[in-house]
Motif scaffolding. Structure first.
Motif, mmCIF file in Angstrom:
data_model
loop_
_atom_site.group_PDB
_atom_site.id
_atom_site.type_symbol
_atom_site.label_atom_id
_atom_site.label_comp_id
_atom_site.label_asym_id
_atom_site.label_seq_id
_atom_site.Cartn_x
_atom_site.Cartn_y
_atom_site.Cartn_z
ATOM 1 N N SER A 44 -22.730 -18.553 -24.972
ATOM 2 C CA SER A 44 -23.213 -19.051 -26.330
ATOM 3 C C SER A 44 -23.690 -19.904 -27.218
ATOM 4 O O SER A 44 -25.028 -19.678 -27.228
ATOM 5 N N VAL A 45 -23.132 -20.640 -26.587
ATOM 6 C CA VAL A 45 -24.272 -21.957 -27.588
ATOM 7 C C VAL A 45 -25.122 -22.686 -26.390
ATOM 8 O O VAL A 45 -25.796 -23.154 -27.364
ATOM 9 N N GLN A 122 -24.037 -22.849 -13.998
ATOM 10 C CA GLN A 122 -23.849 -24.347 -13.699
ATOM 11 C C GLN A 122 -24.066 -25.465 -15.227
ATOM 12 O O GLN A 122 -24.517 -26.161 -14.862
ATOM 13 N N LEU A 123 -23.499 -24.387 -16.417
ATOM 14 C CA LEU A 123 -23.955 -25.262 -17.447
ATOM 15 C C LEU A 123 -22.959 -26.576 -18.137
ATOM 16 O O LEU A 123 -22.327 -25.943 -17.445
ATOM 17 N N SER A 124 -22.573 -27.381 -18.446
ATOM 18 C CA SER A 124 -21.862 -28.307 -17.878
ATOM 19 C C SER A 124 -21.904 -28.722 -19.455
ATOM 20 O O SER A 124 -22.879 -29.160 -20.730
ATOM 21 N N SER A 125 -20.445 -28.713 -20.010
ATOM 22 C CA SER A 125 -20.214 -28.666 -21.622
ATOM 23 C C SER A 125 -20.333 -30.767 -21.777
ATOM 24 O O SER A 125 -20.660 -30.506 -22.953
ATOM 25 N N ALA A 126 -19.951 -31.359 -21.050
ATOM 26 C CA ALA A 126 -20.029 -32.652 -20.957
ATOM 27 C C ALA A 126 -21.523 -32.825 -20.768
ATOM 28 O O ALA A 126 -21.345 -33.668 -22.136
ATOM 29 N N LYS A 127 -22.476 -31.947 -21.250
ATOM 30 C CA LYS A 127 -23.995 -33.144 -20.701
ATOM 31 C C LYS A 127 -24.166 -31.950 -22.324
ATOM 32 O O LYS A 127 -25.574 -32.318 -23.256
ATOM 33 N N MET A 128 -23.621 -30.981 -22.880
ATOM 34 C CA MET A 128 -24.453 -29.940 -24.180
ATOM 35 C C MET A 128 -23.366 -30.630 -25.659
ATOM 36 O O MET A 128 -23.820 -31.170 -26.663
#
Length: 160
Positions: A44-45, A122-128
C-alpha cells in the motif's frame, strides 16, 4: 483575461489537495508497516508513493501543454519533464519548482519506475524508508512552490 490560466491554476490547486491525501495515506500505511510488519501494508505504501509522483507528473504535463506549449518526447521524457519544470522559460513563466525540489522528486520518479517494473513481493522497506520519511518535508516544500506558481498563473489570467 486568460481563462485557460485561471482554469489551470484551479486544477493545479485541486491536484495539490489530492496530493496531501496521498501523503497522509502513505504515512498511515507506513505506521502500520512498522507496527505490524505486515507486507501487505508495504504494498500500500509503495502504491501511494507511486501515486504521489504520478499526480505530480499530471500537474507538470498540464503546465507543459498549456503554458510551455511543448512536451518532452523520447525515451527519457519523464526526466526531461521534471527538468523542464525546474527551468524558467524567459518571457513565458518562472520555474514551477526549484532545482533542489527537482532533485528530491527525481528519487520518487525513480521509485515509481521500480514499482512499475518489479513484483510487489520484491519491495524493500529499507529502500522505501528514506522516501517515506522525507515525504512530508518534500510535500510541504513542493506545495509552497506550486502555490507560488499558481499565483503566477492567476495573475496572468487576470490580465485584461
Amino acid at each position: 483575461m486568460n481563462k485557460e490560466y485561471l482554469t489551470l491554476a484551479s486544477r493545479v490547486r485541486e491536484e495539490i489537495n489530492e496530493l496531501k491525501q496521498i501523503v497522509d495515506r502513505t504515512q498511515a500505511g507506513w505506521e502500520r508497516v512498522k507496527r505490524t510488519g505486515d507486507e501487505f501494508y508495504l504494498d500500500s505504501v509503495a502504491l501511494n508513493l507511486h501515486s504521489f509522483y504520478t499526480a505530480l507528473e499530471r500537474i507538470f504535463e498540464l503546465v507543459s501543454a498549456n503554458v510551455d506549449q511543448t512536451r518532452p518526447k523520447g525515451e527519457n521524457w519523464h526526466q526531461e519533464l521534471l527538468r523542464q519544470m525546474a527551468t524558467e522559460i524567459e518571457l513565458i513563466r518562472p520555474s514551477v519548482i526549484s532545482r533542489e525540489t527537482r532533485n528530491y522528486l527525481d528519487e520518487y520518479r525513480g521509485f515509481r519506475h521500480i514499482v512499475r517494473n518489479i513484483y510487489s513481493f520484491q519491495l524493500s522497506s529499507a529502500k522505501m524508508a528514506p522516501l517515506v520519511n522525507k515525504l512530508p518535508k518534500v510535500f510541504n516544500r513542493l506545495k509552497k512552490e506550486i502555490d507560488e506558481f499558481s499565483c503566477f498563473l492567476e495573475a496572468k489570467g487576470d490580465v485584461k
